[in-house]
Design an enzyme around this catalytic site. Structure first.
Site, PDB file in Angstrom:
ATOM      1  N   ARG A   1      55.429 -18.162 -65.585  1.00 52.05           N
ATOM      2  CA  ARG A   1      55.998 -19.427 -64.807  1.00 52.05           C
ATOM      3  C   ARG A   1      57.469 -19.667 -65.284  1.00 52.05           C
ATOM      4  O   ARG A   1      57.950 -20.267 -64.680  1.00 52.05           O
ATOM      5  CB  ARG A   1      55.421 -20.641 -65.377  1.00 52.05           C
TER       6      ARG A   1
ATOM      7  N   ARG B   1      43.536 -35.757 -61.745  1.00 55.32           N
ATOM      8  CA  ARG B   1      44.470 -35.111 -62.773  1.00 55.32           C
ATOM      9  C   ARG B   1      45.484 -36.252 -62.986  1.00 55.32           C
ATOM     10  O   ARG B   1      46.252 -36.738 -62.056  1.00 55.32           O
ATOM     11  CB  ARG B   1      44.975 -33.774 -62.424  1.00 55.32           C
TER      12      ARG B   1
ATOM     13  N   ARG C   1      57.220 -31.945 -61.709  1.00 56.90           N
ATOM     14  CA  ARG C   1      56.874 -30.718 -61.731  1.00 56.90           C
ATOM     15  C   ARG C   1      57.486 -29.850 -60.538  1.00 56.90           C
ATOM     16  O   ARG C   1      57.818 -28.541 -60.805  1.00 56.90           O
ATOM     17  CB  ARG C   1      55.299 -30.728 -61.600  1.00 56.90           C
TER      18      ARG C   1
HETATM   19  P1  ADP Z   1      49.654 -26.501 -60.986  1.00 50.31           P
HETATM   20  O1  ADP Z   1      49.665 -25.387 -60.479  1.00 50.31           O
HETATM   21  O2  ADP Z   1      49.100 -27.813 -60.079  1.00 50.31           O
HETATM   22  O3  ADP Z   1      50.983 -27.118 -61.302  1.00 50.31           O
HETATM   23  P2  ADP Z   1      48.568 -26.334 -63.558  1.00 50.31           P
HETATM   24  O4  ADP Z   1      47.221 -26.534 -63.627  1.00 50.31           O
HETATM   25  O5  ADP Z   1      48.938 -24.635 -63.377  1.00 50.31           O
HETATM   26  O6  ADP Z   1      49.154 -26.878 -62.244  1.00 50.31           O
HETATM   27  O7  ADP Z   1      49.615 -26.409 -64.640  1.00 50.31           O
HETATM   28  C1  ADP Z   1      49.356 -27.792 -65.148  1.00 50.31           C
HETATM   29  C2  ADP Z   1      50.505 -27.977 -66.362  1.00 50.31           C
HETATM   30  O8  ADP Z   1      50.159 -26.931 -67.427  1.00 50.31           O
HETATM   31  C3  ADP Z   1      52.067 -27.805 -66.168  1.00 50.31           C
HETATM   32  O9  ADP Z   1      52.606 -28.789 -65.471  1.00 50.31           O
HETATM   33  C4  ADP Z   1      52.533 -27.079 -67.488  1.00 50.31           C
HETATM   34  O10 ADP Z   1      52.717 -28.252 -68.266  1.00 50.31           O
HETATM   35  C5  ADP Z   1      51.253 -26.460 -67.992  1.00 50.31           C
HETATM   36  N1  ADP Z   1      51.382 -25.206 -67.689  1.00 50.31           N
HETATM   37  C6  ADP Z   1      50.349 -24.369 -67.082  1.00 50.31           C
HETATM   38  N2  ADP Z   1      50.669 -23.060 -66.909  1.00 50.31           N
HETATM   39  C7  ADP Z   1      51.922 -22.788 -67.726  1.00 50.31           C
HETATM   40  C8  ADP Z   1      52.658 -21.641 -67.703  1.00 50.31           C
HETATM   41  N3  ADP Z   1      52.327 -20.519 -67.478  1.00 50.31           N
HETATM   42  N4  ADP Z   1      53.934 -22.014 -68.365  1.00 50.31           N
HETATM   43  C9  ADP Z   1      54.239 -23.330 -69.117  1.00 50.31           C
HETATM   44  N5  ADP Z   1      53.476 -24.275 -68.922  1.00 50.31           N
HETATM   45  C10 ADP Z   1      52.199 -24.327 -68.123  1.00 50.31           C
END
Ligand code: ADP
Ligand code: ADP
Ligand code: ZN
Length: 211
Positions: free
Chosen positions: A88, A156, A167
Site C-alpha cells: 500500500r 467494520r 482512508r
Molecule cells: P480496505 O481495503 O477496505 O481499506 P483493509 O482491510 O485492507 O481495508 O485495511 C484496513 C486497515 O488496515 C487500513 O485502513 C490500515 O489501517 C490497515 N492496513 C491494511 N493493510 C495495510 C497495509 N498494507 N499497509 C498499511 N496498513 C494496512
C-alpha cells in the site's frame, strides 16, 4: 501466479480476491484481515496496529513487511498467491522486491470516491473468515450470516463515513503512486470496479489469462 489487488478502500479487492482465489486455487492474503485478527486476539502486532486502523491511517511499513514475509513463506503459497490490499506504499513494494518477490499482474480496481462512500455504508463483513458482503449489491443467502462459515456478520468500525474519508485521502496520497511503480514494470492492468461483481470478475480473469 502472483497477483496484487490494488484499489481504494471498498473498491472490491476482497470480493474479487475471493473469487479469483477459488478459480485459480491459490490463497488470498489480506493484511487487513490479518491485522483485524491480531487486534481481536490482543497480540503484540494487534496492539501496535489498532490506533492506526481506528484513525483510518496506514499501519507502519515495518509491521506490514514482517507480516507478509512470514505469510508468503508458508507452503500453501508455493504455487502463487493474491495480495489483497498490500503493498500500500512505495516502501512496502520496494521491500517485496528486495525479498526477491515479483508479480505477474497488478490489478487496479478503479472506483470513484463518491461511489465508495455510498458503498461502504452497506458493507457487512465476517469477523471469523473475513468474507465481505453488501446489503444490496452482494447480500448473503441468509440475512446477517456469513455464506462461507456461518458466523454472524458485522459492520467494520472503520467503515464510518468520517473514517472512510480519511482512508480515501490516505489512499490517494500513499497508495495510488504504486500504479506508476507497477506500470513501469509492465504488469499493471486497470479494471473498472464500478460494474457488476461478475462482470468485473470476468474482466480480471481475462487480464490474468494474458499474463
Ligand atoms: P480496505 O481495503 O477496505 O481499506 P483493509 O482491510 O485492507 O481495508 O485495511 C484496513 C486497515 O488496515 C487500513 O485502513 C490500515 O489501517 C490497515 N492496513 C491494511 N493493510 C495495510 C497495509 N498494507 N499497509 C498499511 N496498513 C494496512
Ligand atoms: P475492499 O476489499 O476493496 O475494501 P470489498 O470487497 O470489501 O472491498 O467491497 C466493499 C463493499 O462493496 C462490500 O460491501 C462489497 O460487497 C461491495 N462490492 C464489491 N464489489 C462491488 C461491485 N462491483 N458493485 C457493488 N458493490 C460491490
Ligand atoms: Zn465467514
Amino acid at each position: 501466479m502472483r497477483l496484487i489487488f490494488l484499489g481504494a478502500p471498498g473498491a472490491g479487492k476482497g470480493t474479487q480476491a475471493a473469487l479469483v482465489s477459488k478459480e485459480l486455487n491459490i490463497p488470498s492474503i489480506s493484511t487487513g484481515n490479518i491485522l483485524r485478527e491480531a487486534v481481536r486476539n490482543g497480540t503484540e502486532i494487534g496492539l501496535q496496529a489498532k490506533s492506526y486502523m481506528d484513525a483510518g491511517k496506514l499501519v507502519p511499513d515495518e509491521v506490514i513487511i514482517g507480516i507478509i514475509r512470514e505469510r508468503v513463506s508458508q507452503p500453501d503459497c508455493n504455487g502463487g498467491y493474491i495480495l489483497d490490499g498490500v503493498p500500500r506504499t512505495i516502501p512496502q513494494a520496494e521491500a517485496l522486491e528486495r525479498s526477491g518477490i515479483h508479480f505477474d499482474r497488478v490489478i487496479s480496481l478503479e472506483v470513484e470516491d463518491e461511489v465508495i462512500e455510498h458503498r461502504m455504508t452497506g458493507r457487512r463483513v465476517c469477523p471469523a473468515c473475513g468474507a465481505s458482503f453488501h446489503v444490496t449489491a452482494n447480500p448473503p443467502t441468509k440475512e446477517g450470516i456469513c455464506d462461507v462459515c456461518g458466523a454472524e456478520l458485522v459492520i467494520r468500525s472503520d467503515d464510518a463515513v468520517e473514517t472512510v474519508r480519511s482512508r480515501l485521502k490516505t489512499f490517494h496520497a500513499e497508495t495510488e503512486p504504486l500504479k506508476a511503480f507497477y506500470e513501469k514494470q509492465g504488469v499493471l492492468r486497470l479494471v473498472k470496479g464500478d460494474q457488476d461483481i461478475d462482470l468485473a470478475f470476468a474482466e480480471i480473469m481475462k487480464v490474468i489469462g494474458e499474463a
